[in-house]
Design a protein around this motif. Structure first.
Motif, short mmCIF file in Angstrom:
data_model
loop_
_atom_site.label_atom_id
_atom_site.label_comp_id
_atom_site.label_asym_id
_atom_site.label_seq_id
_atom_site.Cartn_x
_atom_site.Cartn_y
_atom_site.Cartn_z
N MET A 229 -53.25 15.89 -8.24
CA MET A 229 -52.86 17.26 -8.60
C MET A 229 -51.39 17.51 -8.30
O MET A 229 -50.92 17.23 -7.18
CB MET A 229 -53.74 18.24 -7.79
CG MET A 229 -53.31 19.68 -7.89
SD MET A 229 -54.04 20.48 -9.30
CE MET A 229 -53.44 22.16 -9.10
N PHE B 32 -49.13 20.56 -7.80
CA PHE B 32 -49.20 22.01 -7.63
C PHE B 32 -47.95 22.69 -8.17
O PHE B 32 -46.89 22.08 -8.29
CB PHE B 32 -49.38 22.35 -6.14
CG PHE B 32 -50.75 22.05 -5.63
CD1 PHE B 32 -51.74 23.03 -5.61
CD2 PHE B 32 -51.09 20.79 -5.16
CE1 PHE B 32 -53.01 22.75 -5.15
CE2 PHE B 32 -52.35 20.51 -4.70
CZ PHE B 32 -53.32 21.49 -4.69
N ASN C 69 -45.86 24.88 -6.98
CA ASN C 69 -44.63 24.88 -6.16
C ASN C 69 -44.45 23.55 -5.43
O ASN C 69 -43.69 23.47 -4.48
CB ASN C 69 -44.65 26.05 -5.16
CG ASN C 69 -45.90 26.01 -4.29
OD1 ASN C 69 -46.58 24.99 -4.25
ND2 ASN C 69 -46.19 27.10 -3.61
N ALA D 125 -46.18 22.11 -3.24
CA ALA D 125 -47.09 22.08 -2.07
C ALA D 125 -46.85 20.83 -1.22
O ALA D 125 -47.79 20.23 -0.70
CB ALA D 125 -48.55 22.17 -2.52
N LEU D 126 -45.58 20.47 -1.07
CA LEU D 126 -45.27 19.33 -0.21
C LEU D 126 -45.42 19.74 1.25
O LEU D 126 -45.15 20.89 1.60
CB LEU D 126 -43.84 18.84 -0.48
CG LEU D 126 -43.56 18.39 -1.91
CD1 LEU D 126 -42.09 18.01 -2.07
CD2 LEU D 126 -44.45 17.23 -2.31
N PHE D 127 -45.83 18.79 2.08
CA PHE D 127 -46.02 19.10 3.50
C PHE D 127 -44.65 19.14 4.19
O PHE D 127 -43.97 18.12 4.29
CB PHE D 127 -46.92 18.06 4.16
CG PHE D 127 -48.25 17.92 3.47
CD1 PHE D 127 -49.07 19.02 3.26
CD2 PHE D 127 -48.69 16.70 3.01
CE1 PHE D 127 -50.28 18.92 2.62
CE2 PHE D 127 -49.91 16.57 2.37
CZ PHE D 127 -50.71 17.69 2.16
N ASP D 128 -44.27 20.35 4.66
CA ASP D 128 -42.93 20.55 5.24
C ASP D 128 -42.65 19.64 6.42
O ASP D 128 -41.52 19.22 6.64
CB ASP D 128 -42.78 21.99 5.77
CG ASP D 128 -43.16 23.02 4.73
OD1 ASP D 128 -42.80 22.81 3.58
OD2 ASP D 128 -43.81 24.03 5.09
#
Lengths: 261, 263
Positions: free
Chosen positions: B88, B90, B92, B94-97
């Motif tokens: 998927m 996303f 925006n 949705a990367l893990f900061d």
């Protein structure tokens, strides 16, 4: 008449909401705990949280305990001097710190610092779809985000409270010896004669419960935050306020269980 | 299984939030190796449709079949296994900061809960992440950066790299070009088409961007008031013969949809 009915209806809605939230919180906590015995366990997240809670909270907890111990000594002296029982100050300080002030003040400090941070971090992940992204990447979000933090909170706070106990007593000792002209050996002897192992162990047990509650409230409110930055802000506030109230309520319950005759 | 069996088959899917019916009896077939673009206005239920297929939202009724198996009736663990076939992207990113770019890309490969394929060690996963970053036009050295250090277009590419890293059978794209300039949007669309073709994946994309819809999709469908009101070839989007679709794709103020909005 309508005003009264509206008032009663509002009370009823508030009561229902309270019960609903308590149930949801309990289920969320159980879900988090259940992953402790179901591998995999995310050690990296756990160790990171342990350092964040246990190590980086040390300065604020240490300073709070040190000054609180000193304040108790000063306040006790003011009152006890009237009845010439200043010798009881060492006992008052050590019992106050180990039984109550150590766990409660450390808990409140950590709730403000760590509970808020947990809610903000997980809340931001929620509103930016990062929590959903975990699910699409074969990772259970509760197992990954909540379980390690619950365990870290439960284990880190007793350590912080142990430090707070030592520094709180040291604060009282320092004020008593330096400012109030107590004899150092006599103060230490009185402290050791008063404190019992159960005072410390119950304080540490309280700390473990408080650590769990702080992590639970931070994770719960962050996980269920909605609506962008405003939602994350609201989640952070709810986490800190909720954790503080729960902490004081459980403090009463645990004190009643362990110390009431 | 024959090619006549849809990779994704949705029948009678409904979902309501309170009194609002967001999905109202959706029927949709997506054949293996094809791309379907779902268009529709904001709040028309496009994202809810994808989230229902991904298991992020439980539908009220209906069936969602992947490879002929209704995933809604599967026990949770088998359903998770079925959903693992889906990558998927996303809206925006949705990367893990808190993770570096390569850790983001390789997250699914290192996931301890992975069911299909062996779990990769970190060193191997890092090398693989570098290769996947190259496939989306990024230098492997970007892997050492954090998402906050990337531009919007680069974040989309990293999100795409993460989605394709485990070579999924199915790819979902949620508004892949939103927030990008037209050139970067075309670049992302091109990468999506390349990735889908290279992997032989089946894809569903949701978008407002008509140019993007025509570039990505083989087939297209329009969602309006919870129903799929039109399905056809993506190349026919601008000349569908359906007044609502034509109004939407041409961005006209006047028409049946704006009449609904005025009421």
């Amino acid at each position: 008449m309508n005003v009264i009915l509206d008032f009663i209806a509002a009370l009823g809605r508030a009561a229902l909401n309270l019960v609903r939230t308590a149930g949801a919180l309990a289920l969320f906590g159980l879900a988090g705990l259940s992953h402790l015995v179901r591998p995999p366990f995310y050690w990296r997240i756990f160790l990171g949280s342990l350092v964040e809670i246990g190590f980086f909270s040390l300065p604020v907890v240490a300073l709070t305990a040190l000054f609180s111990g000193g304040v108790i000594a000063l306040q006790s002296y003011t009152g006890f001097a009237q009845y010439h029982v200043q010798s009881a100050i060492a006992g008052i300080v050590v019992l106050s710190v180990t039984r109550e002030l150590g766990p409660v003040l450390a808990g409140l400090m950590v709730a403000g610092r760590v509970g808020a941070a947990m809610a903000a971090e997980i809340g931001t992940m929620r509103v930016t779809d990062q929590v959903d992204a975990l699910t699409t990447l074969s990772t259970n979000p509760v197992k990954y985000l909540v379980t390690p933090r619950l365990l870290a909170g439960t284990l880190a706070l007793p350590f912080l409270v142990l430090v707070a106990d030592i520094l709180g007593v040291l604060g009282g000792f320092t004020v008593s010896v330096v400012k109030l002209d107590f004899s150092a050996p006599a103060y230490i002897a009185a402290t050791l004669a008063t404190v019992k192992p159960i005072d410390i162990t119950v304080g540490l047990a309280k700390a473990a419960v408080f650590g769990f509650l702080i992590a639970l409230m931070g994770c719960y409110h962050g996980y269920h935050s909605r609506g962008g930055a405003e939602g994350v802000g609201a989640a952070t506030t709810s986490a800190v306020v909720g954790a503080s109230i729960l902490l004081l309520a459980f403090d009463y319950l645990l004190t009643d269980v362990f110390f009431s005759q | 299984m024959t090619d006549a069996t849809p990779k994704i088959r949705i029948r009678g899917l409904t979902k309501s939030f309170g009194p609002k019916r967001v999905l109202d009896g959706i029927d949709l077939d997506v054949m293996p190796g094809t791309s379907c673009v779902v268009i529709g206005g904001s709040g028309s239920g496009k994202s809810v449709l994808l989230r229902c297929i991904l298991g992020l939202i439980a539908p009220d009724s209906g069936s969602i079949e992947i490879d002929g198996v209704d995933i809604l009736t599967l026990p949770p663990r088998r359903r998770e296994g079925a959903i693992e076939k889906i990558g998927m992207l996303f809206q925006n990113g949705a990367l893990f900061d808190s993770l570096s770019v390569w850790e983001n890309v390789a997250f699914g490969l290192m996931a301890a809960g992975r069911r299909h394929g062996a779990r990769m060690a970190r060193a191997e996963a890092r090398a693989h992440a570098g290769q996947v970053l190259e496939q989306v036009g990024l230098d492997p050295s970007v892997g050492a950066l954090y998402p906050s250090e990337l531009s919007g277009g680069m974040q989309k590419r990293v999100g795409l790299a993460r989605a394709i890293a485990s070579q999924p059978d199915i790819l979902f794209f949620d508004e892949p070009t939103t927030g990008l300039d037209p050139i970067m949007g075309a670049v992302i669309d091109g990468l999506i088409v390349d990735c889908v073709r290279r992997l032989g994946s089946t894809a569903i994309a949701i978008t407002h961007d008509m140019a993007s819809a025509q570039r990505i999709g083989d087939r297209a469908a329009m969602l309006y008031q919870g129903k799929l009101i039109w399905q056809g070839a993506a190349s026919a989007l601008l000349d569908s013969g359906n007044p609502m679709v034509d109004q939407f794709t041409h961005g006209r103020r006047e028409g049946p949809i704006s009449m609904e909005l005025r009421r």
